[in-house]
Enzyme design. Structure first.
Site, PDB file in Angstrom:
ATOM      1  N   ARG A 275     -10.399   6.142  20.771  1.00 45.24           N
ATOM      2  CA  ARG A 275      -9.902   5.442  22.125  1.00 45.24           C
ATOM      3  C   ARG A 275      -9.919   7.048  22.985  1.00 45.24           C
ATOM      4  O   ARG A 275     -10.254   6.794  23.977  1.00 45.24           O
ATOM      5  CB  ARG A 275      -8.725   4.943  22.210  1.00 45.24           C
ATOM      6  CG  ARG A 275      -8.780   3.384  21.717  1.00 45.24           C
ATOM      7  CD  ARG A 275      -7.316   2.924  21.569  1.00 45.24           C
ATOM      8  NE  ARG A 275      -6.882   3.310  20.193  1.00 45.24           N
ATOM      9  CZ  ARG A 275      -5.960   2.841  19.859  1.00 45.24           C
ATOM     10  NH1 ARG A 275      -5.472   1.675  20.013  1.00 45.24           N
ATOM     11  NH2 ARG A 275      -5.531   3.380  18.569  1.00 45.24           N
TER      12      ARG A 275
ATOM     13  N   GLU B 249      -7.284  -6.659   4.583  1.00 45.86           N
ATOM     14  CA  GLU B 249      -7.236  -6.169   3.086  1.00 45.86           C
ATOM     15  C   GLU B 249      -5.905  -6.774   2.575  1.00 45.86           C
ATOM     16  O   GLU B 249      -5.889  -6.970   1.383  1.00 45.86           O
ATOM     17  CB  GLU B 249      -7.119  -4.725   3.175  1.00 45.86           C
ATOM     18  CG  GLU B 249      -8.445  -4.202   3.328  1.00 45.86           C
ATOM     19  CD  GLU B 249      -8.522  -2.686   3.780  1.00 45.86           C
ATOM     20  OE1 GLU B 249      -8.202  -2.432   5.075  1.00 45.86           O
ATOM     21  OE2 GLU B 249      -8.962  -1.753   3.018  1.00 45.86           O
TER      22      GLU B 249
ATOM     23  N   ASN C  57       0.891  -0.983   0.174  1.00 46.23           N
ATOM     24  CA  ASN C  57       0.053   0.031  -0.152  1.00 46.23           C
ATOM     25  C   ASN C  57       0.974   1.108   0.066  1.00 46.23           C
ATOM     26  O   ASN C  57       1.305   1.573   1.064  1.00 46.23           O
ATOM     27  CB  ASN C  57      -0.858  -0.016   1.272  1.00 46.23           C
ATOM     28  CG  ASN C  57      -1.700   1.242   1.359  1.00 46.23           C
ATOM     29  OD1 ASN C  57      -1.862   2.020   0.221  1.00 46.23           O
ATOM     30  ND2 ASN C  57      -2.690   0.982   2.273  1.00 46.23           N
TER      31      ASN C  57
ATOM     32  N   ARG D 232     -13.411  12.795   9.387  1.00 45.57           N
ATOM     33  CA  ARG D 232     -14.265  13.219   8.134  1.00 45.57           C
ATOM     34  C   ARG D 232     -15.685  13.421   8.645  1.00 45.57           C
ATOM     35  O   ARG D 232     -16.276  12.490   9.433  1.00 45.57           O
ATOM     36  CB  ARG D 232     -14.307  12.263   7.199  1.00 45.57           C
ATOM     37  CG  ARG D 232     -12.846  11.841   6.333  1.00 45.57           C
ATOM     38  CD  ARG D 232     -13.063  11.166   5.070  1.00 45.57           C
ATOM     39  NE  ARG D 232     -11.537  10.531   4.912  1.00 45.57           N
ATOM     40  CZ  ARG D 232     -11.463   9.210   4.790  1.00 45.57           C
ATOM     41  NH1 ARG D 232     -12.302   8.349   4.762  1.00 45.57           N
ATOM     42  NH2 ARG D 232     -10.126   8.955   4.475  1.00 45.57           N
TER      43      ARG D 232
ATOM     44  N   HIS E 183     -13.173   1.227   0.555  1.00 42.38           N
ATOM     45  CA  HIS E 183     -13.052  -0.071   1.320  1.00 42.38           C
ATOM     46  C   HIS E 183     -13.588  -1.172   0.884  1.00 42.38           C
ATOM     47  O   HIS E 183     -13.796  -2.338   1.325  1.00 42.38           O
ATOM     48  CB  HIS E 183     -13.774   0.215   2.648  1.00 42.38           C
ATOM     49  CG  HIS E 183     -13.201   1.181   3.654  1.00 42.38           C
ATOM     50  ND1 HIS E 183     -14.070   2.028   4.277  1.00 42.38           N
ATOM     51  CD2 HIS E 183     -11.948   1.761   3.919  1.00 42.38           C
ATOM     52  CE1 HIS E 183     -13.396   3.043   5.306  1.00 42.38           C
ATOM     53  NE2 HIS E 183     -12.282   2.729   4.933  1.00 42.38           N
TER      54      HIS E 183
END
Ligand code: AMP
Length: 393
Positions: free
Chosen positions: A280, A379, A7, A236, A177
């Site tokens: 968190r 992924e 990636n 976002r 995704h």
């Protein structure tokens, strides 16, 4: 066989070396701050972590160093052992509906969609080119975040805007995704040994999207033309009224790009809580009584629950609901709160079963109308599996 799953971002390059068909991670690592000062890389192998600070002027140098380290650290004995490299590519437009062998011509073809994913696509392709140069003769495969969603029908993928925008400028929902949702679909279909399942996959991490899947085909997903749409995320906004954009431009004297940047980077959990984009930190602040952190979590969970209910309706009743990604796999509180907001659907978690983290597990009670599972996403593995499949063709 050994496959590298890659990636590449604009200043980073993440890799995982995977042994197939055993599905075993051999080594993984990250090259960071490529092209900027303070660059470094980390490689994890055999339970050890090597970190080195070194100048990384570009992706080509990072890939050269990676090859040398794989040999020096004796992770492999020869570069010939790498039988394929799979690359995560953000955007394949409407054309790349499945993983594709990368050639210079295909890379040129994918570049047409760079303006639909300007922050990621050029970097993804730059990474691919660097590996194609470093390992000549080795198969390179592009695995697109958008591909799985290409089964959506016009009713779902079109926006109710002037039709010419779609015809002239390819304005439509693409969804993202896709590799994660496809992995969830595969895992659950394999587990139940059924290929006709109606699945709602909730990928909730820093970015987040829900996906409604019927018999392996995406019916709808929450992200849109870009990954900014859908549920509220770490930083976002998710869906908002677009009229806010020109209004803020005028009020703040800033450009459209600056507003969109704020919607991408200063909104979501961070924008509302003012604490952090990391769930968190927001959960910890809420526990200490921070009212805006509580509000951020309330807004976040409600939006996930709303889409969950909507997709259950769209599918005519789901067979399985799955939680995945950072929040979905790890936060029992988020899962409990989201599912409790879907009580009208007859969904119920079992607190003991829900007390799980990062493992495939049933978390709903026996009297829940639909079983709910935690399904850790992978992924990197999906990218490697696609690369192996294409290398065998
Ligand atoms: P991802 O984008 O999938 O890596 O997910 C990142 C998000 O997952 C962040 O908001 C993290 O706070 C959250 N996350 C990761 N690990 C945990 C954990 N152990 N407990 C709760 N949230 C977590």
């Amino acid at each position: 066989m050994k496959i590298l799953s890659v990636n590449a971002g604009s200043s980073s390059l993440k890799f995982t070396l995977i042994e197939l068909p055993e599905e075993k991670t051999i080594a993984s690592g990250l090259f960071e701050k490529i092209g900027i000062s303070g660059s470094a890389y980390t490689i994890k192998y055999n339970g050890e972590k090597v970190k080195k600070e070194v100048e990384l002027p570009n992706h080509t140098v990072a890939v050269q160093i990676l090859m040398k380290e794989l040999l020096d650290m004796k992770i492999i004995n020869s570069l010939d052992e790498i039988e394929g490299v799979g690359h995560r590519i953000l955007h394949g437009g409407p054309e790349y509906t499945e993983s594709t062998i990368l050639t210079p011509e295909v890379i040129e073809g994918i570049s047409k969609y760079n303006e639909l994913g300007p922050l990621h696509n050029p970097a993804n392709l730059m990474g691919a080119k660097a590996f194609m140069d470093a390992l000549p003769g080795v198969i390179n495969v592009g695995v697109f975040d958008t591909a799985f969603h290409q089964t959506m029908k016009e009713r779902e993928f079109l926006y109710p805007v002037p039709y010419e925008w779609y015809e002239k400028y390819a304005v439509r929902k693409y969804g993202f995704h896709g590799t994660s949702h496809r992995y969830i679909n595969k895992k659950v279909s394999d587990y139940f040994k059924r290929d006709d399942l109606k699945i709602i996959s909730c990928h909730i991490g820093n970015g987040g999207s829900l996906c409604a899947i019927n018999a392996g085909k995406v019916v709808d997903t929450t992200m849109g033309f870009t990954p900014l749409a859908g549920i509220m995320m770490g930083s976002r906004s998710g869906n908002i009224d677009p009229s806010i954009i020109p209004y803020i431009m005028k009020k703040e004297g800033i450009s459209a790009e600056e507003v969109v940047n704020a919607l991408n980077k200063k909104s979501g959990l961070l924008g509302i809580s003012g604490v952090s984009s990391d769930s968190r930190d927001v959960e910890a602040a809420a526990e200490e009584g921070n009212e805006r952190a509580k509000l951020a979590i309330d807004m976040y969970n409600q939006r996930v629950a709303n889409f969950l209910a909507m997709y259950n309706n769209l599918l005519g009743g789901a067979d399985v609901i799955c939680f995945t990604a950072g929040v979905g796999e790890n936060s029992k509180e988020a899962r409990q709160d989201i599912i409790s907001r879907c009580a009208s659907l007859g969904l119920k978690l079992d607190p003991e079963r829900n007390n799980t983290r990062g493992e495939f597990a049933l978390i709903s009670s026996d009297d829940s109308s639909i079983p709910v599972y935690v399904v850790p996403t992978n992924e990197e593995l999906m990218i490697a599996l696609d690369t192996m499949a294409l290398s065998n063709k």
